[in-house]
Design a protein around this motif. Structure first.
Motif, PDB file in Angstrom:
ATOM      1  N   UNK A 155     -12.048 -46.824  78.376  1.00 14.50           N
ATOM      2  CA  UNK A 155     -12.755 -46.528  77.124  1.00 14.50           C
ATOM      3  C   UNK A 155     -13.767 -45.414  77.333  1.00 14.50           C
ATOM      4  N   UNK A 156     -14.541 -45.490  78.410  1.00 12.55           N
ATOM      5  CA  UNK A 156     -15.540 -44.451  78.678  1.00 12.55           C
ATOM      6  C   UNK A 156     -14.882 -43.095  78.904  1.00 12.55           C
ATOM      7  N   UNK A 157     -13.757 -43.083  79.602  1.00  7.86           N
ATOM      8  CA  UNK A 157     -13.089 -41.819  79.882  1.00  7.86           C
ATOM      9  C   UNK A 157     -12.403 -41.230  78.652  1.00  7.86           C
ATOM     10  N   UNK A 158     -12.251 -42.023  77.614  1.00  9.54           N
ATOM     11  CA  UNK A 158     -11.652 -41.518  76.377  1.00  9.54           C
ATOM     12  C   UNK A 158     -12.692 -40.863  75.467  1.00  9.54           C
ATOM     13  N   UNK A 159     -13.969 -40.961  75.865  1.00 10.60           N
ATOM     14  CA  UNK A 159     -15.076 -40.289  75.146  1.00 10.60           C
ATOM     15  C   UNK A 159     -15.133 -40.683  73.675  1.00 10.60           C
ATOM     16  N   UNK A 249       2.217 -42.360  71.142  1.00 13.10           N
ATOM     17  CA  UNK A 249       0.784 -42.102  71.271  1.00 13.10           C
ATOM     18  C   UNK A 249       0.456 -40.643  70.993  1.00 13.10           C
ATOM     19  N   UNK A 250       1.257 -39.740  71.550  1.00  9.98           N
ATOM     20  CA  UNK A 250       1.018 -38.307  71.343  1.00  9.98           C
ATOM     21  C   UNK A 250       1.227 -37.927  69.888  1.00  9.98           C
ATOM     22  N   UNK A 251       2.186 -38.551  69.243  1.00  8.23           N
ATOM     23  CA  UNK A 251       2.469 -38.221  67.843  1.00  8.23           C
ATOM     24  C   UNK A 251       1.499 -38.884  66.869  1.00  8.23           C
ATOM     25  N   UNK A 252       0.746 -39.877  67.325  1.00  6.82           N
ATOM     26  CA  UNK A 252      -0.200 -40.575  66.447  1.00  6.82           C
ATOM     27  C   UNK A 252      -1.600 -39.973  66.476  1.00  6.82           C
ATOM     28  N   UNK A 259      -5.474 -38.773  73.943  1.00  6.54           N
ATOM     29  CA  UNK A 259      -4.547 -39.869  74.232  1.00  6.54           C
ATOM     30  C   UNK A 259      -4.852 -40.381  75.630  1.00  6.54           C
ATOM     31  N   UNK A 260      -5.007 -41.691  75.757  1.00 16.51           N
ATOM     32  CA  UNK A 260      -5.184 -42.291  77.077  1.00 16.51           C
ATOM     33  C   UNK A 260      -3.958 -43.136  77.380  1.00 16.51           C
ATOM     34  N   UNK A 285      -4.689 -35.111  77.029  1.00 22.57           N
ATOM     35  CA  UNK A 285      -3.922 -36.225  77.575  1.00 22.57           C
ATOM     36  C   UNK A 285      -4.657 -36.756  78.799  1.00 22.57           C
ATOM     37  N   UNK A 286      -4.871 -38.050  78.823  1.00 19.09           N
ATOM     38  CA  UNK A 286      -5.658 -38.665  79.874  1.00 19.09           C
ATOM     39  C   UNK A 286      -4.978 -39.955  80.337  1.00 19.09           C
TER      40      UNK A 286
END
Length: 361
Positions: A155-159, A249-252, A259-260, A285-286
């Motif tokens: 969650x933290x890395x998704x900023x 995920x990429x398309x949403x 995207x994580x 992309x993460x």
């Protein structure tokens, strides 16, 4: 003592092993509660884990209990202290640790054997990743620290920021933890799930909206339709670990979103992504792996403060002797009505309340 040992693919055995004796800097914990985990299930299915364990080896890694014995030089702990010992600790001297990427430590020390009456905790984990449990926190709740720390790290890395729209694909234990953590942080969470019981669980953990997959449904279009102006989510968390859900995920995600890929498919898996959309959409992309001592402490505070709905993650209980049966059952998805199975708490005692100081069960 009794302990569950992994011998290979779908081969768990309850055996009698010697009670461990701590070396210098180590402690031995009498396990109060251990929890089942999706990672353990994958290891059970495959028979090994390249990084963490190779059979035959004691099994399990989410636990809490009391200090049974201490080795020479241990100053911070004493017998009968209530503790949660994490399953790893970094070296803090390698290239990655010096770059604040302790989860990628070149000498990351893992520890397994939670499904047992006693577990020896290596000195490095004692020093860096063992925490005192308040008397009013149940062992099975404290044992949630490890998986929750992984989720907090992701969650933290998704900023994410308060008010962001986040789509979480998947409603297993990790997906539900992401939903809950994001909701607690003030995000608007959309859960993409397979079954009605998962939708109910996702709502219970804070999802504002749910989307249940069905035959013929354009899942991407339906998910984007739930986002502001149908632009897509600010952040998408993939917690299923299949090529299809990675592509979803990429398309949403919206332009400029993140995207994580939290769910890790088997080695060698390949996915197809629209490079034009990635480039011109300025999409990040993460992928996130494991946890750090800092995220362990953040997760532990969520639990001990009472903010986390800890009790709702523990959906069943079992005795140590039943662990092989528990994992065999986890291999077959239940069709029974009611809430989904999330985590099973494994107790070494018939009556777990003897390990809980005055707590009401």
């Amino acid at each position: 003592m009794r302990a569950v040992v992994l011998y290979g693919k779908e081969d768990l055995r309850v055996e009698a092993l010697p009670v461990p004796v701590p070396d210098a800097g180590e402690i031995v914990v009498r396990v109060g509660a251990a929890l089942t985990c999706g990672t353990d299930l994958k290891v059970f299915r495959r028979g090994y884990h390249a990084m963490m364990l190779k059979p035959p080896i004691a099994f399990g890694h989410e636990l809490a209990g009391t200090v049974h014995a201490i080795g020479s030089g241990v100053k911070n702990f004493k017998p009968d202290d209530r503790v949660v010992a994490l399953n790893s600790a970094p070296c803090d001297v390698c290239y990655f640790c010096r770059r604040d990427q302790q989860n990628l430590c070149e000498d990351l020390l893992f520890n397994n054997g939670a499904y047992a009456e006693y577990l020896r905790i290596p000195a490095r984990i004692v020093a860096k990743n063992t925490l005192f449990i308040p008397d009013d926190v149940r062992f099975e709740h404290a044992a949630l620290t490890e998986p929750l720390a992984c989720v907090v790290h992701g969650f933290e890395q998704s900023n994410a920021r308060r008010g962001d729209t986040m789509i979480v694909i998947g409603a297993g234990p990790i997906g539900l933890m992401f939903i809950h953590v994001a909701a607690l942080a003030g995000c608007h969470v959309i859960a993409v799930v397979k079954r009605k019981d998962q939708a109910v669980a996702a709502k219970g953990f804070g999802a504002a909206q749910t989307l249940q997959i069905s035959d013929g449904l354009d899942v991407v279009a339906a998910a984007r339709a739930l986002t502001p102006d149908q632009r897509g989510a600010d952040i998408v968390i993939e917690a299923v670990a299949t090529p299809l859900t990675w592509e979803w995920a990429v398309d949403m995600v919206r332009k400029g979103g993140t995207v994580n890929f939290f769910g890790g498919p088997p080695s060698g898996t390949r996915v197809t992504l629209d490079t034009n959309r990635l480039h011109y959409g300025d999409i990040t992309l993460k992928a996130t792996f494991h946890h750090t001592p800092a995220t362990c402490r953040t997760a532990f505070e969520l639990i001990t403060s009472g903010r986390l709905q800890s009790a709702d993650f523990i959906t069943s209980h079992a005795a140590l002797a039943d662990v092989p049966k528990v994992f065999a059952k986890m291999m077959v998805r239940s069709s029974k009505p009611g809430p989904p199975d999330i985590k099973t708490a494994i107790f070494t005692e018939t009556k777990p309340e003897i390990e809980l100081r005055g707590q009401n069960l």
